[in-house]
Design an enzyme around this catalytic site. Structure first.
Site, PDB file in Angstrom:
ATOM      1  N   GLY A   1       0.819  -1.201   0.000  1.00 17.01           N
ATOM      2  CA  GLY A   1       0.000   0.000   0.000  1.00 17.01           C
ATOM      3  C   GLY A   1       0.855   1.254   0.000  1.00 17.01           C
ATOM      4  CB  CYS A   2       0.128   4.656  -1.220  1.00 10.99           C
ATOM      5  SG  CYS A   2      -1.538   4.840  -0.560  1.00 10.99           S
ATOM      6  CE1 TYR A   3      -1.689   8.234   4.437  1.00 11.12           C
ATOM      7  CE2 TYR A   3      -3.521   6.855   3.731  1.00 11.12           C
ATOM      8  CZ  TYR A   3      -3.027   8.096   4.094  1.00 11.12           C
ATOM      9  OH  TYR A   3      -3.864   9.180   4.136  1.00 11.12           O
TER      10      TYR A   3
END
Length: 872
Positions: free
Chosen positions: A684-686
């Site tokens: 995921g990005c976060y």
């Protein structure tokens, strides 16, 4: 006007100054202006070589505050006058007591780039303390200290002590400084019966100051004056600084105080800039402008009315001195005379046609001979337009009214500023006037425009093609944006692409004096660069062995991640799209892909199985929402001979315990495992940004790190919701899923340590900022931690370690992660790390392409634009 401050400046300057003492960075040197023609330090005598090296080092440090362009521009500007005409700096007495190291560091910086400010200090708070200690109540009349003989003894003692304190601190840093406590100001009694030993300055003796500068020493003055008979008189330091300015006519008059500027009494915000010719009358009518504030503004106006228009006054905090002097954005309150701004709606309203012709001759198209002034003026005669400019037309803006041909959005047809217009920030005033009159606007600049970053800061969105950039603001309708881009494409698609090698857009970061916070959207993976196009010299190249073409099938191509991945595949030397699947776009043509014509499919279970059995796909990419991927994976695996590989961008398989899926974060996971994997789960990005920011410290963690994450609204996807509603996000920050978010679980499981994560969404389009508090089980310094991160990521081309906290606006459109800050508390048991990442790129599409390259045997960075690869 709002201007950003540099919150970490104080820590950095103090750190630099302390280190400088230890490493003899600040060594004595002769007048720095002698070094102007030096070309190499080894060609100079030893002392001069050391000075040249020191100057280069300090300029590099200044580049961390602003862009190289800004620093060089202002250095050239400041050194265009004699040494004593650079700046008069008035220092409040409290600063010497509370911020001596920061003040000395600031002055040392200026000295080592060859600048000699005239420094004059007050000592009000110290005088009051001494008087109170002796049981004397300080007395004032009309704001002026009544100075009897007993008070004067304290005043003189205080001035001498504070002056010596500052001079001694500078000398310890290797900066020659000369105490000048008398012999400069001659005065008569202000009102002897009323104020006692208080003076009114009648003259200024320049000789001691000029002698100090000629000797290569900073002059440090007090505001004590003498009568012709030799009686010492007390003079207000602000008044004395003004008298110095009238004599030397410096480019800058700087007042250092604790507030760091003039505060708007209605809003509580710091005023960024005041243009007296335009704003003075209105300011004087404001209810909050009274007492000391009104007097201060009036005094500054009276002072500037007698100085050249190039002179300005800055009221700032000591921590922001470099930022005020060497960046377009400034730091505190800038006050200048400026010019009145004029608007015109026809050529007949220009009273001086030659000024208009001179301004138009700055236009790059006219300079290149593609357009003449006369032909453009004829074009204006038949156009509906509104022009904006200052009286001498140092800046000229021409806005053509909206038509159907311009998608009903007005066009900023020309924005032409002279060097003086940029340096004196007239450009900001003009642009603000334009924004007051137009709710929406579009304009185009060349990619190699040296001020392209300034235009980025003024826009809500941008799109580039063939060396030109389309900007817009106030266009929130996606259909209108698409029409703008289509018109832009039609005009510039046939123009040969400009060489980007000389493009300053992709080489430097520029900060500006901004009137408001801004949101930037981007429909391109290549935005403004803050980093060099070179990759790390010693980093492994990680080149692949596969040189054959591979086919990619993209399931879920409609979203932002899919769009960015398509663009990179289009530029990849070995990848081709074979199929794109989207239920909503079925039957329509895939726009923006140039290798061949692709029509959107709506692939079903049997379609996917059939394609897999025919070996028509080498790698499948699932760009689908969470919980949707499984049937598609099962369809691929149900084929008789399933040979292709799969990458899932959702969270469905990030917690796999079967061993069938490999977690694809190349910088932290095993690249060999990713290369050999059949099924890869894209992080995921976060989670990517947070893991990169925490991983090196895992052995030192005590307790639970807390992550405050803020993402642009593209992270909320394309499906309408409150989290991507532009109106709902305007001037807003929305927290959501404050506990037990799926990324909290992902980060914790991958790092092997529990974390607390609170995500938020903000009003910008793309980019994530993490502020992470990490408890430490043993004392570590900021330098220790930064060295640890540099060693950990020294070979990673897509991770940059910075001493400063990175800004989210600088990561938008970039393909990596920036980690910095490393602020350690006084107990050394907690560090705050800041990380930024573009959620659509390294947080999704770029990372996916890294995994595709590794899985198919290509070089890891194939297809990732070199001009946005981060350099260490």
């Amino acid at each position: 006007m709002l201007r950003s401050s540099l919150a970490s400046q104080k820590r950095r300057l103090t750190r630099v100054s302390n280190n400088a003492v230890k490493t003899s960075l600040f060594t004595p040197k002769p007048t720095a202006f002698k070094l102007k023609n030096a070309t190499a330090s080894h060609a100079l005598p030893t002392t001069l070589a050391r000075s040249y090296s020191t100057r280069s080092t300090v300029i590099q440090l200044l580049n961390n505050i602003g862009s190289k362009r800004e620093v060089e521009q202002y250095l050239k500007y400041f050194t265009s006058v004699s040494s004593q005409q650079f700046a008069v700096i008035k220092v409040g007495g409290a600063i010497i007591t509370q911020n001596l190291d920061e003040l000395a560091s600031c002055l040392a910086f200026l000295y080592h780039v060859g600048l000699y400010p005239i420094v004059l200090h007050g000592t009000g708070p110290q005088i009051n303390e001494l008087l109170e200690a002796e049981g004397v109540e300080p007395a004032y009349e009309d704001g002026i200290r009544i100075t009897d003989e007993k008070t004067m003894a304290v005043v003189r003692k205080c001035f001498l002590e504070q002056n010596l304190k500052l001079v001694t601190r500078l000398e310890k840093m290797g900066v020659p400084a000369r105490p000048i406590t008398a012999g400069v100001f001659s005065a008569d009694y202000l009102e002897k019966d009323k104020y006692k030993l208080v003076g009114k300055i009648q003259g200024v003796n320049k000789s001691p100051i000029e002698a100090s500068i000629q000797a290569g020493a900073l002059p440090i003055l007090t505001s004590l004056a003498e009568t012709p008979s030799g009686q010492i008189l007390n003079v207000n330091a602000d008044v004395a600084a003004g008298e110095l300015a009238r004599v030397f006519e410096p480019l800058k008059i700087v007042y250092l105080n604790e507030k760091g500027g003039i505060i708007n009494g209605n809003t509580g915000e710091k005023i960024s800039a005041i243009n007296l010719d335009e704003e003075f009358d209105g300011l004087m009518k404001e209810s909050w402008v009274k007492y000391g504030t009104k007097l201060k503004i009036k005094e500054i106006r009276d002072l500037l009315m007698h100085l050249p228009r190039s002179s300005s006054v800055a009221i700032i905090n000591v921590d922001d001195l470099q930022k005020e002097l060497f960046t377009d954005s400034g730091a505190g309150t800038l006050i200048r005379r400026g010019y009145r701004l004029l608007t015109r709606n026809s050529l007949a309203e220009f009273s001086e046609p030659e000024l208009l012709r001179k301004a138009l001759q700055r236009d790059p198209e006219i300079q290149a001979g593609k357009l003449s002034v006369a032909s453009y003026l004829r074009e204006l005669e038949s156009s509906s337009f509104k022009s904006y400019g200052d009286e001498p037309l140092e800046v000229l803006a021409i806005v053509k009214n909206a038509t159907e041909k311009t998608a009903n959005v007005p066009v900023l047809d020309k924005f032409l500023a002279s060097k003086a217009g940029w340096l004196n920030n007239v450009s900001d005033n003009i642009f603000t006037a334009v924004k007051k009159d137009f709710d929406s606007l579009q304009w185009v600049v060349r990619e190699d425009d040296p001020n392209a970053n300034w235009y980025f800061s003024k826009s809500d969105g941008s799109y580039n093609k063939n060396g030109y950039i389309l900007f817009w603001f106030g266009v929130n309708n996606s259909k209108a944006v698409s029409e703008l881009i289509a018109n832009f494409d039609a005009k510039y698609s046939r123009i040969p692409k400009q060489s980007q090698e000389s493009s300053s857009v992709f080489k430097s970061q520029q900060q500006v004096r901004a009137f408001s916070t801004f949101r930037r959207t981007s429909l391109t993976t290549v935005g403004i660069r803050s980093y060099s196009t070179q990759i790390k010299d010693n980093a492994p190249k990680r080149e692949g062995t596969n040189k054959s073409v591979s086919k990619v099938a993209l399931i879920g191509a409609r979203g932002f991640t899919g769009q960015n991945l398509i663009k990179m595949i289009d530029n990849h030397p070995y990848l081709e799209l074979s199929h794109v699947s989207s239920r909503e776009l079925e039957g329509t043509k895939l726009e923006g892909y140039t290798k061949k014509e692709i029509i959107y499919d709506n692939l079903q279970f049997e379609d996917i199985k059939r394609l897999e059995e025919r070996n028509e796909v080498d790698i499948w990419v699932m760009a689908l929402p969470n919980g949707v991927c499984k049937p598609f994976v099962e369809a691929i695996e149900s084929a008789k001979s399933s040979k292709s590989k799969i990458i899932d961008l959702s969270a469905d398989y990030r917690f796999d315990t079967t061993g069938e899926w490999t977690y694809g974060l190349p910088e932290l996971a095993s690249r060999e495992a990713i290369s050999n994997a059949k099924k890869i789960s894209n992080p995921g990005c976060y989670a990517t940004g947070a893991q990169v920011a925490i991983k090196p410290l895992v052995p030192y963690i005590s307790g639970v790190p807390s992550i405050f994450g803020v993402s642009g609204y593209s992270g909320a996807g394309t499906k309408p919701s409150p989290k991507n509603d532009i109106k709902n996000l305007s001037n807003n920050l929305i927290p959501y899923s404050l506990t037990d978010h799926i990324h909290e679980r992902e980060i914790s499981s991958q790092l092997g340590t529990e974390v607390a994560f609170s995500p938020h969404v903000a009003q910008w389009f793309q980019g994530i900022s993490h502020t992470i508090n990490i408890p430490l089980k043993e004392p570590l310094t900021s330098r220790d931690i930064r060295n640890l991160y540099q060693e950990t990521y020294q070979d990673e081309q897509l991770i940059q370690v910075s001493g400063e906290a990175p800004l989210v606006r600088d990561i938008s459109g970039k393909h990596g992660v920036v980690v910095g800050g490393f602020a350690v508390n006084a107990k050394q048991d907690r560090v705050v790390v800041v990380a930024t990442i573009d959620n659509l790129l390294k947080g999704a599409a770029t990372q996916c392409l890294q995994n595709i390259n590794l899985a198919l045997g290509y070089g890891e960075y194939e297809g990732i634009p070199d001009d946005t690869v981060i350099r260490g």
